[in-house]
Design a protein around this motif. Structure first.
Motif, short mmCIF file in Angstrom:
data_model
loop_
_atom_site.label_atom_id
_atom_site.label_comp_id
_atom_site.label_asym_id
_atom_site.label_seq_id
_atom_site.Cartn_x
_atom_site.Cartn_y
_atom_site.Cartn_z
N VAL A 130 4.59 8.35 3.54
CA VAL A 130 3.19 8.78 3.51
C VAL A 130 3.08 10.28 3.76
O VAL A 130 2.33 10.98 3.09
N GLY A 131 3.83 10.79 4.73
CA GLY A 131 3.78 12.22 5.02
C GLY A 131 4.15 13.06 3.81
O GLY A 131 3.51 14.08 3.52
N SER A 132 5.18 12.64 3.10
CA SER A 132 5.59 13.36 1.89
C SER A 132 4.51 13.27 0.82
O SER A 132 4.19 14.27 0.15
N ALA A 133 3.93 12.09 0.65
CA ALA A 133 2.91 11.90 -0.38
C ALA A 133 1.64 12.68 -0.09
O ALA A 133 1.00 13.21 -1.02
N LEU A 134 1.26 12.77 1.18
CA LEU A 134 0.04 13.51 1.52
C LEU A 134 0.17 14.98 1.15
O LEU A 134 -0.81 15.62 0.75
N ARG A 135 1.35 15.52 1.29
CA ARG A 135 1.56 16.92 0.90
C ARG A 135 1.58 17.06 -0.63
O ARG A 135 0.96 17.98 -1.18
N HIS A 180 0.58 14.84 -3.15
CA HIS A 180 -0.48 14.30 -4.00
C HIS A 180 -1.89 14.49 -3.47
O HIS A 180 -2.85 14.41 -4.25
N TYR A 181 -2.04 14.68 -2.16
CA TYR A 181 -3.38 14.66 -1.58
C TYR A 181 -3.80 16.00 -0.99
O TYR A 181 -4.92 16.11 -0.46
N GLY A 182 -2.93 16.99 -1.03
CA GLY A 182 -3.30 18.33 -0.57
C GLY A 182 -3.40 18.52 0.92
O GLY A 182 -4.07 19.44 1.39
N PHE A 183 -2.75 17.68 1.71
CA PHE A 183 -2.77 17.82 3.16
C PHE A 183 -1.74 18.88 3.58
O PHE A 183 -0.66 18.97 3.01
N ASP A 184 -2.09 19.67 4.61
CA ASP A 184 -1.16 20.69 5.08
C ASP A 184 -0.24 20.12 6.16
O ASP A 184 -0.35 18.95 6.56
N ASN A 185 0.67 20.94 6.63
CA ASN A 185 1.66 20.48 7.60
C ASN A 185 1.04 19.96 8.90
O ASN A 185 1.45 18.91 9.40
N PRO A 186 0.06 20.67 9.50
CA PRO A 186 -0.54 20.12 10.73
C PRO A 186 -1.17 18.74 10.51
O PRO A 186 -1.07 17.86 11.37
N ALA A 187 -1.80 18.54 9.36
CA ALA A 187 -2.43 17.25 9.08
C ALA A 187 -1.39 16.14 8.93
O ALA A 187 -1.69 14.96 9.17
N CYS A 188 -0.18 16.52 8.56
CA CYS A 188 0.89 15.53 8.37
C CYS A 188 1.76 15.38 9.61
O CYS A 188 2.73 14.61 9.59
N GLY A 189 1.42 16.09 10.68
CA GLY A 189 2.25 16.06 11.88
C GLY A 189 2.41 14.67 12.47
O GLY A 189 3.48 14.34 13.01
N PHE A 190 1.37 13.85 12.41
CA PHE A 190 1.45 12.49 12.93
C PHE A 190 2.56 11.72 12.22
O PHE A 190 3.38 11.05 12.86
N PHE A 191 2.59 11.83 10.90
CA PHE A 191 3.59 11.09 10.12
C PHE A 191 4.99 11.67 10.32
O PHE A 191 5.98 10.93 10.37
N ASP A 192 5.07 13.00 10.45
CA ASP A 192 6.37 13.62 10.70
C ASP A 192 6.96 13.15 12.02
O ASP A 192 8.17 12.93 12.14
N TYR A 193 6.10 13.00 13.03
CA TYR A 193 6.57 12.60 14.35
C TYR A 193 7.20 11.21 14.32
O TYR A 193 8.23 10.97 14.97
N PHE A 194 6.60 10.31 13.57
CA PHE A 194 7.09 8.94 13.53
C PHE A 194 8.10 8.68 12.41
O PHE A 194 8.57 7.54 12.27
N ALA A 195 8.42 9.70 11.63
CA ALA A 195 9.23 9.47 10.43
C ALA A 195 10.64 8.95 10.72
O ALA A 195 11.26 8.32 9.87
N LEU A 206 0.80 -1.21 0.00
CA LEU A 206 0.00 0.00 0.00
C LEU A 206 0.84 1.27 0.00
O LEU A 206 0.52 2.22 -0.73
N VAL A 207 1.89 1.32 0.80
CA VAL A 207 2.66 2.56 0.92
C VAL A 207 3.20 3.03 -0.43
O VAL A 207 3.14 4.24 -0.73
N PRO A 208 3.73 2.16 -1.30
CA PRO A 208 4.17 2.66 -2.61
C PRO A 208 3.04 3.29 -3.42
O PRO A 208 3.28 4.25 -4.18
N LEU A 209 1.82 2.77 -3.27
CA LEU A 209 0.69 3.36 -3.99
C LEU A 209 0.37 4.75 -3.44
O LEU A 209 0.08 5.68 -4.20
N ILE A 210 0.43 4.89 -2.11
CA ILE A 210 0.22 6.21 -1.52
C ILE A 210 1.32 7.16 -1.97
O ILE A 210 1.07 8.31 -2.34
N PRO A 225 -6.52 5.39 -3.15
CA PRO A 225 -7.68 6.27 -2.88
C PRO A 225 -7.53 6.99 -1.56
O PRO A 225 -6.94 6.47 -0.61
N ARG A 226 -8.08 8.17 -1.49
CA ARG A 226 -8.00 8.98 -0.27
C ARG A 226 -8.63 8.24 0.91
O ARG A 226 -8.26 8.48 2.07
N GLU A 227 -9.55 7.33 0.63
CA GLU A 227 -10.25 6.61 1.69
C GLU A 227 -9.30 5.80 2.56
O GLU A 227 -9.61 5.54 3.73
#
Length: 219
Positions: free
Chosen positions: A148-153, A155-170, A25-29, A35-37
């Motif tokens: 995933v954090g990089s991809a959400l920014r 390809h998916y239009g997520f902002d930095n606060p929304a990606c904070g979870f992934f940044d923390y565990f990166a 899944l991660v390579p697809l993200i 899908p965003r779902e």
């Protein structure tokens, strides 16, 4: 020859690393093709994962009371789960989830196998063996979160606060690596560390980790 804690941990991280393509899944993200779902599903499942892992880490810290360095490792993880839970809020908002949706979600078995096994480790494993197993898994988990954090920014239009979870565990910081090494050094000194068992636990954790990601795509 006496092995150092750093050698024990390096062998576990390298020897237990998932093979290329193991996570489908991660390579697809990362390519923006998932899908965003699946991000929504990730967020919902993580509410349950974090709650379970926090209790498990706290229990392991209590069981390791006679070895302060091992206890500190798990106490740090417990606090980390508290922070991770707070970082889920912006991610949930970005996914269009409110508190009612989070409460109503029925967790998927494949996604909850990982925290169930962590709970098993909390009850049954020598705590320092769990340190090695978890450290190896966190290396893989951190790589997934970074991608995933990089991809959400991108390809998916997520902002930095929304990606904070992934940044923390990166990736683990120096303090996390130091605590892990200190815990393993204590286990080596006390003779409580069993590398074969630690690797067995780590192998299963990696398998359950992959089940988590696979489970996100199940309808």
């Amino acid at each position: 020859m006496t092995r150092t804690a750093q050698e024990v941990l390096a062998d576990a991280v390298q020897g237990l690393a998932p093979g290329e393509g193991a996570n489908r899944l991660v390579p697809l993200i990362a390519a923006g093709e998932a899908p965003r779902e699946v991000i929504t599903a990730f967020t919902l499942e993580q509410h349950h994962v974090i709650a379970g892992d926090r209790h498990s880490f706290a229990h392991l810290a209590g069981r390791a009371a006679e070895e302060p360095a091992v206890a500190r490792f798990f106490e740090s993880l417990t606090l980390g789960e508290d922070l991770a839970r707070s970082l889920l809020g912006p991610l949930a908002t970005a996914c269009g989830l409110d508190e009612e949706a989070v409460r109503a979600h029925e967790p998927r078995p494949a996604c909850q196998a990982y925290p169930s096994y962590v709970a098993w480790l909390a009850l049954n494993a020598e705590p320092v063996d769990a340190v090695v197993a978890l450290t190896a898994n966190f290396a893989a988990w951190g790589g997934y979160c970074a991608a995933v954090g990089s991809a959400l920014r991108e390809h998916y239009g997520f902002d930095n606060p929304a990606c904070g979870f992934f940044d923390y565990f990166a990736g683990p910081g120096p303090e996390e690596e130091e605590r892990s090494a200190e815990a393993v050094a204590a286990g080596l000194a006390s003779g409580r560390l069993s590398e074969p068992l630690a690797h067995r636990y780590g192998r299963l954790l990696q398998a359950y980790e992959l089940m988590f990601w696979d489970g996100l795509a199940v309808r």
